[in-house]
Design a protein around this motif. Sequence first.
Motif, short mmCIF file in Angstrom:
data_model
loop_
_atom_site.label_atom_id
_atom_site.label_comp_id
_atom_site.label_asym_id
_atom_site.label_seq_id
_atom_site.Cartn_x
_atom_site.Cartn_y
_atom_site.Cartn_z
N ILE A 199 4.18 1.59 -1.02
CA ILE A 199 4.66 1.71 -2.34
C ILE A 199 3.65 2.20 -3.45
O ILE A 199 3.86 2.96 -4.23
CB ILE A 199 5.46 0.54 -2.83
N GLY A 200 2.62 1.31 -3.49
CA GLY A 200 1.68 1.50 -4.62
C GLY A 200 0.99 3.10 -4.24
O GLY A 200 0.66 3.89 -5.58
N SER A 201 0.62 3.59 -3.21
CA SER A 201 0.18 4.74 -3.06
C SER A 201 0.81 5.87 -3.19
O SER A 201 0.70 7.27 -3.45
CB SER A 201 -0.72 4.97 -1.60
N GLY A 202 2.25 5.66 -3.41
CA GLY A 202 3.09 6.86 -3.69
C GLY A 202 3.19 7.29 -5.18
O GLY A 202 3.44 8.52 -5.34
N GLY A 203 2.83 6.30 -5.96
CA GLY A 203 2.58 6.79 -7.46
C GLY A 203 3.96 7.34 -8.17
O GLY A 203 5.06 6.57 -7.60
N LEU B 80 3.12 -1.39 -9.12
CA LEU B 80 2.47 -1.16 -7.97
C LEU B 80 2.40 0.40 -8.03
O LEU B 80 1.02 0.90 -7.60
CB LEU B 80 3.30 -1.58 -6.93
N SER B 81 3.23 1.06 -8.28
CA SER B 81 2.89 2.64 -8.15
C SER B 81 2.29 3.33 -9.40
O SER B 81 1.79 4.34 -9.09
CB SER B 81 4.32 3.27 -7.69
N GLU C 204 7.00 5.69 -0.50
CA GLU C 204 5.76 6.38 -0.38
C GLU C 204 5.98 7.92 -0.39
O GLU C 204 5.12 8.58 -1.14
CB GLU C 204 5.36 6.17 1.16
N ILE D 89 0.77 -1.16 0.18
CA ILE D 89 0.13 -0.16 -0.06
C ILE D 89 0.84 1.25 -0.09
O ILE D 89 0.51 2.11 -0.88
CB ILE D 89 -1.03 0.05 1.19
N LYS E 133 4.41 10.90 -2.60
CA LYS E 133 3.56 12.13 -1.69
C LYS E 133 4.26 13.16 -1.13
O LYS E 133 3.57 14.18 -0.48
CB LYS E 133 2.91 11.36 -0.60
N ASN F 147 -1.79 2.25 -8.81
CA ASN F 147 -1.87 3.26 -7.98
C ASN F 147 -3.12 3.58 -7.44
O ASN F 147 -3.26 3.81 -6.22
CB ASN F 147 -1.31 4.68 -8.76
#
Lengths: 373, 680
Positions: A236-240, B42-43, A271, A234, A244, B47
């Motif tokens: 890593i993936g939410s960092g885009g 992943l990102s 992240e 989560i 952030k 995302n």
Amino acid sequence: MTGPGFVPTPVAQLPWKITLLVFAIGAFGLVVLYSAAGGSVSPWAERQATTFFAFLVMALIMSRFPESLWKNAAFPVYGILMVLLVLVEALGAVRGGAQRWLDLGFIRLQPSELMKPAIVLATARFYSMLPVREIRRFGAIWPAALLIGLPAGLVMMQPDLGTALMITFGGITVMFLAGIPLRLFIGGALAVAVAIPVAFSTLLHDYQRKRVLIFLDPESDPLGAGYHISQSKIAIGSGGIFGKGFLHGTQSHLDYLPEGHTDFVFATMAEEWGLIGGCLLILAFMLLVRWGVGVGIRAQSRFSRLAAAGLSTTIFFYVAINLAMVMGLAPVVGIPLPLVSYGGSAQLTIMLCIGMLMSIDRANRSATRTERI
Amino acid sequence: MNRPFKIVTEAAQSFSFSRRATMLGLGQGAVGLVLAGRMAWLSVAENQHYKLLSESNRVNMTLIPPRRGWIVDRHGAPIADNRTDFRVDIIPDRLEHKEQTLSLLSHLLALTADDLDRIQTDLKRAAGFQPVQVEQNLDWERFAAVSVRIPEMPGVAPTRGFARNYPLGAAVAHLVGYVGAASAEQYEKEKNPLLVTPGFKLGKDGLEKTLEDRLRGKPGAKRIEVTARGKLVRELATRPDIPGQTVRLTIDAGLQEYAARRLGPNSGSVVVLDTLTGDMLAMVSMPAYDPNSFSQGIGRMEWKMLSEDDHVPLMNKVLQGLYPPGSTVKPMHGLALLQNGVDPDRTVFCGGVLQVGRGRFHCWKRGGHGAINMHRAIPQSCDIYFYQMARELGYDRFAPTARQMGLGAQYDLPFVSQYYGTVPDSAWKEKKYGKPWTVADSINASIGQGYLLVNPMQLAVMAARLSSGREIVPRILLDQPHRPAASLNLDPEHIRVIREAMWSVVNHGGTGGGARMYVDGVDMAGKTGTAQVRRITMADRRAGRTGNASFPFKLRDHALFVGFAPADNPRYACSVVIEHGGHLITNQDAPQTAADVMTYMFDRDLAMKRLLAAEETWGGDIATRMAAKRAAFMAAQNAPVPPPPEDVDSARSNVVEAAATTDRTAAPNAAAEGSPEDGE
């Protein structure tokens, strides 16, 4: 490499490029640790900085030592570490519990950690002693297998699967480089590939099987054993792509990400710095490893070649296993990210590897200089 | 090694090393690329998914129940609104010391044993996270007393919210219904987290239930940032709730309340319709529960009292009560005769009894009316006239008119259930019972007995259609698209005859003199009716047991009245049904009740004066009488009371079912044996 100028020769001869690379990785790690502590140098960044610079200086000093020192020290060090490993095991048995370190007062020595470079040196030393024509005989295999198997077995009993695997991988890499017939490796890999499913369905207990299944699908148990992997993905993936922003990671700052300053420090970083930060870090490590393998290729003696390529592969295993783990490609085995994760032991190991690599590199360069002269 | 030469020299070994080291380096590079690729997957590709997960980690959302839309009457006066409510709930999941907490709460809030019973029952049924209401509608002092002791009582949640309020109380119970916390099944069905939010209530009955979508509104949300351990970091922006729509009814709140009060202690119903538009001005079924009290959770004592009451306060009699209409259908039957070409001046001799085959059918008037025509038969409510006509024509010639006047029909009204009764004819009987239609069936139906069954709403529609000749359809929502009622294409002469006859019922020596309004310039026109629920046997007649006073409540006749006013220019039509009234108490009888209710539309002060005088004879207004009844009931109870059913809806429909069956079976009995008949 540089000619005479304003800078004194001993300083100019320091391996500046690789030092800068290592320094960059370490400094970035300090920045991440600063953020992981919620924007504070304590408790991690401060102490990490001290050990980092101390070990970096140590590595630079090591670079001035002749490579023969490592060659001669290989077996004695291996022997001492074996004794310590047995000692740790015995202490653990006495105290009733798993223990991985010896308290020497000023430092907590973790022999299994130091065994990672030591196994490389020992196997390299063994193959450097082996006459060329012996390499395709059985006598080239079993002593090395024994050298690897003993410490790996002891570490496995601690139990520390990650370190045992790294010790095994390090030794096998040197065997591979030494020229052991390729079919043995291919055959061995096939045998393992066949053995794993069989072992999975027959040898493992239900709870162990469950653990493997959770690794394969961490979302199936997001609050239990899969929690680490889920939260890390989560983060890593939410960092885009761009992250952030520095100090704006929520997964780490709100404590959703466990071990965000040690094993899962890459997720903390990703992240906030996103794919860009992650790729730069991976690139930096790959440059470091490529330099190490290059040092091996350029090295003159058989020991130096095997040791340099083996040591850089040890660094590589650290990085690869840790990243695979935090991104959900490998089970959680407790391997830190070198130079970035908080903690002295792993840092010491890596700096020892780098120091020896620098030393071999220096020998290579003076050899070429000598030839040119 | 798949090489043609073996490693035997230093040079070969060195070459082999370089090859393998290069392989190793390439392999490491490949792994590096895989890792970078995985990270990109992943990102970038996933995302959105992970962003959402990260947000749901970070942000803890608490729903704020939306304020429910108001229900207002045609003039905008509130029928259902919201008031500030201090409430205390228990979250069962977080409750630690149940008994200790409950005893402390009962001390702080002065809970009664009945309350504690209900809380215990609710706690057992609660699904973990679903809040259980301890007490609502608290005053500030008690609310504060609980609030300061919260640290001692984990799981107890004091909240300030809104509660439904019905200013008219029981008078609108069957009209708007009530609200309550969602049941487990409702949550299972809707899967909406709002349904289990403390303080959220949804419509459980009546308009509250059927208009739920419009009244509910959209919940607000309080968003807070929390750590993994649940510690609050900071409050994020709060999204305000969007209140539900206001729904405007055709009801006149004043009239509704007046009619409810005017019904007094009776079990009965009143419907008032606008004869031009079909607007329902009043729809009253009494006695009723107090929707304010029901909306706060139903205590078991209250439930027991209401479900045992023989005045069936849990049933909406306007739409669910089915009654033989009795003589109220005589004007409509008169119209049927006119439509079938019968001369209104034709006379029939009424000798008090009509012999048909072996059956004897009595007129209500023992000595008979003598020679009688339609103009007099309706005001005098002569049974023999209609027997004779039905015997000649057969009821199949009446039934189409009955349907044209709205009987047997189900109306498109936003209420949960309607019983629409029966307009019988030979085809219906053949289908239902497999028996041929008989002359006796026609004779019974001709005076509104036998198989004929109607609800009070249909009676009001019948009165409205007779008065205007238009196809009046009742409507309750003022904002509904409204079509002017179509003409029924009745002969104006027919309407004139019937209207005149109905005027005579009240104002010219007819049986409905009690319905006179005594308002200058406004006359009521109407028709009385008596519906027998038992057979009068020959033995009864011999013993003189024909008076209602000699029978227990459940066996007394229903008293009915339909009417409209002003008689010469109809504006309002009404129906009044007094269950088992038996015409025993004059000021509680159907015609008198109808007269006062209609008077309210023309002279409020006069109507109120009469009401206050009447209320003195039966123990005060609704609230006073309900409180007295409750106190008496409580005093009489000493055995433990079972808890009320969880789904009041289904339980109540059982009550309705039972009541409806009683009425349904009562009627065919009367028909089969012929109520005014004594077959020897």
